[in-house]
Structures are given as structure tokens and as C-alpha cells.
Design a protein around this motif. Sequence first.
Motif, PDB file in Angstrom:
ATOM      1  N   ASN A 146      -4.135 -34.783  15.016  1.00 18.58           N
ATOM      2  CA  ASN A 146      -2.886 -34.409  14.797  1.00 18.58           C
ATOM      3  C   ASN A 146      -2.439 -34.586  13.405  1.00 18.58           C
ATOM      4  O   ASN A 146      -1.808 -35.710  12.777  1.00 18.58           O
ATOM      5  CB  ASN A 146      -1.893 -36.151  15.655  1.00 18.58           C
ATOM      6  N   ASP A 147      -3.529 -34.464  12.648  1.00 19.27           N
ATOM      7  CA  ASP A 147      -3.011 -34.509  11.333  1.00 19.27           C
ATOM      8  C   ASP A 147      -2.355 -33.076  10.569  1.00 19.27           C
ATOM      9  O   ASP A 147      -3.421 -32.285  10.136  1.00 19.27           O
ATOM     10  CB  ASP A 147      -4.707 -35.133  10.839  1.00 19.27           C
ATOM     11  N   ASP A 148      -1.277 -32.981  10.447  1.00 25.35           N
ATOM     12  CA  ASP A 148      -0.947 -31.425  10.229  1.00 25.35           C
ATOM     13  C   ASP A 148      -1.217 -31.020   8.962  1.00 25.35           C
ATOM     14  O   ASP A 148      -1.797 -30.263   8.140  1.00 25.35           O
ATOM     15  CB  ASP A 148       0.555 -31.146  10.714  1.00 25.35           C
ATOM     16  N   LEU A 149      -0.824 -32.193   8.678  1.00 27.00           N
ATOM     17  CA  LEU A 149      -1.441 -31.904   6.482  1.00 27.00           C
ATOM     18  C   LEU A 149      -2.773 -31.681   6.311  1.00 27.00           C
ATOM     19  O   LEU A 149      -2.887 -30.603   5.519  1.00 27.00           O
ATOM     20  CB  LEU A 149      -0.650 -33.549   5.831  1.00 27.00           C
ATOM     21  N   GLN A 150      -3.602 -32.096   6.826  1.00 32.83           N
ATOM     22  CA  GLN A 150      -4.789 -31.864   6.290  1.00 32.83           C
ATOM     23  C   GLN A 150      -5.404 -30.749   7.171  1.00 32.83           C
ATOM     24  O   GLN A 150      -6.294 -29.776   5.783  1.00 32.83           O
ATOM     25  CB  GLN A 150      -6.252 -33.381   7.054  1.00 32.83           C
ATOM     26  N   ALA A 151      -4.930 -30.135   7.969  1.00 32.46           N
ATOM     27  CA  ALA A 151      -4.886 -28.585   8.479  1.00 32.46           C
ATOM     28  C   ALA A 151      -4.364 -27.778   6.909  1.00 32.46           C
ATOM     29  O   ALA A 151      -5.173 -26.382   6.711  1.00 32.46           O
ATOM     30  CB  ALA A 151      -4.650 -28.578   9.818  1.00 32.46           C
TER      31      ALA A 151
ATOM     32  N   ASN B  79     -11.185 -25.690  13.002  1.00 34.41           N
ATOM     33  CA  ASN B  79     -11.692 -26.822  12.406  1.00 34.41           C
ATOM     34  C   ASN B  79     -10.773 -26.817  12.107  1.00 34.41           C
ATOM     35  O   ASN B  79      -9.897 -28.343  12.227  1.00 34.41           O
ATOM     36  CB  ASN B  79     -11.624 -27.013  10.903  1.00 34.41           C
ATOM     37  N   VAL B  80      -9.374 -26.424  11.723  1.00 35.03           N
ATOM     38  CA  VAL B  80      -8.169 -26.291  11.937  1.00 35.03           C
ATOM     39  C   VAL B  80      -7.266 -26.287  13.091  1.00 35.03           C
ATOM     40  O   VAL B  80      -6.382 -27.723  13.552  1.00 35.03           O
ATOM     41  CB  VAL B  80      -7.317 -25.135  11.372  1.00 35.03           C
ATOM     42  N   ARG B  81      -7.692 -26.455  14.328  1.00 32.71           N
ATOM     43  CA  ARG B  81      -7.376 -26.148  15.140  1.00 32.71           C
ATOM     44  C   ARG B  81      -8.144 -27.754  16.098  1.00 32.71           C
ATOM     45  O   ARG B  81      -7.253 -28.264  16.822  1.00 32.71           O
ATOM     46  CB  ARG B  81      -8.376 -25.969  16.730  1.00 32.71           C
TER      47      ARG B  81
END
Length: 244
Positions: free
Chosen positions: A164-169, A155-157
Motif C-alpha cells: 500500500n505504498d503508492d508514493l514509493q511505487a 516491483n510496482v505491483r
Amino acid sequence: MDEPMVRPNETTVPLLPCVSVEESLAFYKALGFEVTAEQSKPYIYLALRWSGFELRFGPAPEGLDPAREASGACLVMVDAVAPYHAAFVAAMRRVYGKVLNTGLPRITRYRPGASRFTLFDPSGNSVVFVQRDEPEELDYGGSKELAGLARVLDNVRILREFKNDDLQAFRALKSGVRRHGPVAPAAERAIALCHLAELATILGEPAGPWLTELRGLELTHDDRARIEAELGHLADLQEWLPAK
């Protein structure tokens, strides 16, 4: 006299909002873009070219906040994305002395084998480079064939490379490590902790706790080979991993 006909030879050029002419020109020139038109008054208009594609810029709407990164966007379809990423990274190192991977402007990471990456400019626009043969039906993460921390990493990938959602990742990975980390294979846990350290750095969060936990892992030769195969693009990877 024959009437003019519509012919399938059109060209589309994105027109993106520009908050600051000076900042935009400095960034794109640093990447090697050629300025083909430049105007600040009576209104903003910029035309830039790199290789075979063009970007153009006009006035930004009143109150536009670049930090929201919702200004404008365009796709640049290419045969292979890796050479473009390498060219921009080299230009950043040459001009700025480092790769811009936090804040604005920045470039997203490129994982070997990935089919896209994104440039974010000073106005919060995103220019997404996409490989032409990217599958039409993308795997959007969370594969039912995976479980535990492996599924979280999947999911993080997607959150990082496609949304492009680093915060949610970062949030998803923190939760995933707390929930599944203690029972996950060492290699998977190490990969998750490396992602957390990288994301923490990008988001301005402390990376120390994740690195401390990472260096406390016992990794086999096979574990290290898997980690390096997945995360070899991280410049600090060898410094982060436990001593052999």
C-alpha cells in the motif's frame, strides 16, 4: 463439578483507534456497516458489523496523525476478495457519487486476479481484505526472470497491492520509465505510463505529462489487447490511450 476447559471456539475482534466518531460513522455507514454500539462519553467506543465480521473502535492515542496511515490495521480473511471490493465501490458511488481513491478515507484499486485490497478509514486505519487461499510464499516482485521495465512493473505491483505504498511505487516507476522506457516494448511502456497517470492523480500530482507521452505511442492491436487485459479496471483507460 468439571473444571472449565479451553475450547477452540474463540472469536477475535480488532479494536482500532478512532479520531472522530462522526467521520468514522459516516464512512462506515456509507459502506453499509451496521452500528451495533455507539458511545462518545466518557470514552469512545464503537462496534460495527458488515456481513459476518465486526470492527470495534476505541480512543485514539494523543497526537495520532491519521495522515500517516499508521493508526491501526486488521486483516479480514475471505473466500474471494472481488465481491467485497465491488460492494464497497458500489456503495461509494451511491453515497459519494464517486469511488474514493485518494486521501482519507479511500479504497485501493483492485486488479483482476489480485488476492487483496485495503480500506483506509478517516482515522488512518487500514482494513485489509485477503483471499484465504493466497499463496503462503508470495512473489515479492523483482523477479529475476524479468528485466528492464517489466521488472520495475513487477516491483510496482508489490508496492501497490501488498505494501500500500503508492508514493514509493510512483517514485520507482518514474525512475524505471526514465531508465528503461526508451527501449521497452510499446505495450510495457504504455502500461507504465497508465500507472503513472493513475498514481499521479491519487497523489495529487499532475497527470498531464504522462498522458501526453502515452498518447504519443504507436500501439498495435495486440498491444491494446494486452493493456486492456491488465488495466481494464481503470475507468479512464480508453480516454487515456492513443486514438485508434
